[in-house]
Design an enzyme around this catalytic site. Structure first.
Site, PDB file in Angstrom:
ATOM      1  N   ALA A  48       0.802  -1.235   0.000  1.00 48.08           N
ATOM      2  CA  ALA A  48       0.000   0.000   0.000  1.00 48.08           C
ATOM      3  C   ALA A  48       0.838   1.291   0.000  1.00 48.08           C
ATOM      4  O   ALA A  48       0.666   2.149  -0.871  1.00 48.08           O
ATOM      5  CB  ALA A  48      -0.986  -0.033   1.172  1.00 48.08           C
ATOM      6  N   GLN A 196       4.150 -13.260  -1.869  1.00 48.21           N
ATOM      7  CA  GLN A 196       4.906 -12.123  -1.323  1.00 48.21           C
ATOM      8  C   GLN A 196       5.715 -12.531  -0.091  1.00 48.21           C
ATOM      9  O   GLN A 196       6.763 -11.947   0.184  1.00 48.21           O
ATOM     10  CB  GLN A 196       3.952 -10.984  -0.921  1.00 48.21           C
ATOM     11  CG  GLN A 196       3.310 -10.255  -2.091  1.00 48.21           C
ATOM     12  CD  GLN A 196       1.950 -10.837  -2.437  1.00 48.21           C
ATOM     13  OE1 GLN A 196       1.710 -12.018  -2.237  1.00 48.21           O
ATOM     14  NE2 GLN A 196       1.069 -10.013  -2.967  1.00 48.21           N
ATOM     15  N   ASP A 237      -3.978  -2.618   3.909  1.00 44.95           N
ATOM     16  CA  ASP A 237      -4.185  -1.867   2.659  1.00 44.95           C
ATOM     17  C   ASP A 237      -5.226  -0.780   2.829  1.00 44.95           C
ATOM     18  O   ASP A 237      -5.222   0.223   2.127  1.00 44.95           O
ATOM     19  CB  ASP A 237      -4.591  -2.818   1.532  1.00 44.95           C
ATOM     20  CG  ASP A 237      -3.395  -3.672   1.139  1.00 44.95           C
ATOM     21  OD1 ASP A 237      -3.173  -4.714   1.779  1.00 44.95           O
ATOM     22  OD2 ASP A 237      -2.652  -3.244   0.240  1.00 44.95           O
ATOM     23  N   LYS A 248      -3.882  -8.458   2.765  1.00 47.26           N
ATOM     24  CA  LYS A 248      -3.695  -9.566   1.822  1.00 47.26           C
ATOM     25  C   LYS A 248      -4.589 -10.759   2.173  1.00 47.26           C
ATOM     26  O   LYS A 248      -4.719 -11.126   3.336  1.00 47.26           O
ATOM     27  CB  LYS A 248      -2.219  -9.976   1.847  1.00 47.26           C
ATOM     28  CG  LYS A 248      -1.828 -11.106   0.920  1.00 47.26           C
ATOM     29  CD  LYS A 248      -2.278 -10.917  -0.502  1.00 47.26           C
ATOM     30  CE  LYS A 248      -1.825  -9.612  -1.107  1.00 47.26           C
ATOM     31  NZ  LYS A 248      -2.535  -9.302  -2.388  1.00 47.26           N
TER      32      LYS A 248
HETATM   33  O1  MRU Z   1      -1.104  -7.198  -3.366  1.00 46.47           O
HETATM   34  P1  MRU Z   1      -0.043  -6.512  -2.577  1.00 46.47           P
HETATM   35  O2  MRU Z   1       1.257  -7.224  -2.571  1.00 46.47           O
HETATM   36  O3  MRU Z   1       0.084  -5.051  -2.970  1.00 46.47           O
HETATM   37  O4  MRU Z   1      -0.608  -6.539  -1.106  1.00 46.47           O
HETATM   38  C1  MRU Z   1       0.166  -6.000  -0.075  1.00 46.47           C
HETATM   39  C2  MRU Z   1      -0.390  -6.224   1.274  1.00 46.47           C
HETATM   40  O5  MRU Z   1      -1.439  -6.788   1.447  1.00 46.47           O
HETATM   41  C3  MRU Z   1       0.404  -5.633   2.411  1.00 46.47           C
HETATM   42  O6  MRU Z   1       0.238  -6.403   3.554  1.00 46.47           O
HETATM   43  C4  MRU Z   1      -0.115  -4.213   2.680  1.00 46.47           C
HETATM   44  O7  MRU Z   1      -0.109  -3.453   1.509  1.00 46.47           O
HETATM   45  C5  MRU Z   1       0.678  -3.528   3.711  1.00 46.47           C
HETATM   46  S1  MRU Z   1       2.244  -3.065   3.104  1.00 46.47           S
HETATM   47  C6  MRU Z   1       3.078  -2.145   4.231  1.00 46.47           C
END
Ligand code: MRU
Length: 348
Positions: A48, A196, A237, A248
């Site tokens: 995010a 991830q 997010d 996520k």
């Molecule tokens: O789909 P992504 O990889 O963008 O999702 C990211 C996440 O869900 C993270 O946990 C979230 O953005 C927090 S990042 C500091």
């Protein structure tokens, strides 16, 4: 020193291609808003806060390239730039927060020479990037006190340096705890389908010498039951005004497991992730991504051709399962509606 996934130099940003990590460390240069938008959509850059930082640079590049006679025409074109960037990924509110911040800065400068506005918008994007890392360090200081010495912490997805302007949110708390002298080890969920956890969290922690053990997503419950996990920290997010947390896909399951096993479930996120226009998590738009992420692992097909697939990229964890929300302005627990509103009031 943790990695910074977005670097500005000479009218362009370079971003590490997070689709290729950890096997290849490839940096790609971007100098126009259309390619920045594509990098966000295709997840060269993800997480995010990092999406917000990239989008801010996208707006600055768009502004630089607008040929306009006056502010009205310039601003109308800038709105188109923002609309292109906004259409990339719907869930992380930091994207929309950054676009609003850039638009607001442009409006504040209405009447100034357009070249001055262009320069100021680049300065604003640089500030968004620099502030994000400082915010994460502040969040780390607030969160580190919650982590006991010797703790074994489960995390999901990547809420690390790679997901931000630098240092990380959830992993920033871990880094701060380690920097304060505590011995902390991390269990990283692999985080199907985009991996991830396996690819990014494992890579950046391993690189920084923080002990990390990779597990498949379906192992967390068993390890909790066996007493091998002391708590959970994740990023977010979008957080609704009542404290419901979109993060996520799979985060909700981990939160339910943590509650069942009496473990703390912490969320670390900057104020730019809190969407006060949304009362609760049911209103958070959840991105549904391409089926190929589920049917395939890399280039290898896992599932039969023609199979029906669901691929929601995020889920919502109800606030009642969240032990505390760690922000750059302190830790909120219990009554999130009042606690989150207070954070914004105190620092207006
Ligand atoms: O789909 P992504 O990889 O963008 O999702 C990211 C996440 O869900 C993270 O946990 C979230 O953005 C927090 S990042 C500091």
């Amino acid at each position: 020193m943790s990695i910074r996934p977005i670097e500005y130099r000479d009218g362009a940003i370079r971003m590490i291609d997070q689709r290729l990590l950890p096997t290849q460390e490839v940096w790609i240069r971007y100098r126009d808003y259309q390619s920045v938008a594509e990098a966000i959509r295709s997840m060269v850059v993800r997480g995010a806060p990092a999406i917000g930082v990239a989008a801010a640079f996208g707006v600055a590049f768009g502004a630089r390239d607008i040929a306009a006679a006056g502010f009205g025409e310039f601003y109308a074109e800038l709105e188109k730039v923002c609309a292109t960037l906004a259409a990339t990924r719907p869930t992380a509110v930091n994207l929309f927060w950054a676009l609003d911040r850039m638009r607001t800065r442009a409006r504040q400068l209405a009447g100034s020479p357009l070249d001055d506005i262009r320069t100021e918008l680049l300065n604003e994007a640089l500030a968004v990037a620099a502030e994000d890392e400082a915010i994460n360090r502040a969040m780390g200081r607030h969160g580190a006190v919650l982590i006991p010495d010797g703790a074994r912490i489960l995390t999901h997805c990547n809420a690390g340096a790679l997901a931000t302007g630098g240092y990380g949110t959830a992993l920033g708390v871990i880094r701060a705890a380690v920097e304060s002298g505590k011995s902390v080890s991390v269990l990283a969920d692999e985080t199907r389908p985009f991996l991830q956890g396996a690819r990014l969290t494992a890579w950046e922690l391993h690189k920084d010498g923080i002990p990390v053990t990779l597990i498949c997503d379906n192992m967390a419950g068993a390890l909790m039951r066996q007493g091998e996990i002391d708590g959970v920290i994740v990023g977010a997010d979008r957080i609704a005004a009542n404290g419901d947390v979109a993060n996520k896909i799979g985060t909700y399951s981990v939160a339910v497991l943590a509650r069942e096993h009496g473990l703390p479930f912490y969320v670390a996120a900057p104020l730019s992730t809190i969407d006060r226009n949304i009362a609760d998590g049911d209103q958070i738009p959840i991105e549904e991504r391409d089926a190929i992420e589920v049917t395939h692992c890399g280039a290898t097909r896992l599932a039969p051709e023609g199979i029906r697939v669901r691929n929601p990229a995020f889920d919502v964890t109800p606030a009642r399962l969240v032990t505390a929300i760690i922000t750059e302005r302190g830790v909120v627990r219990g009554d999130y509606v009042a606690g989150l509103a207070q954070l914004f009031r105190e620092h207006r």
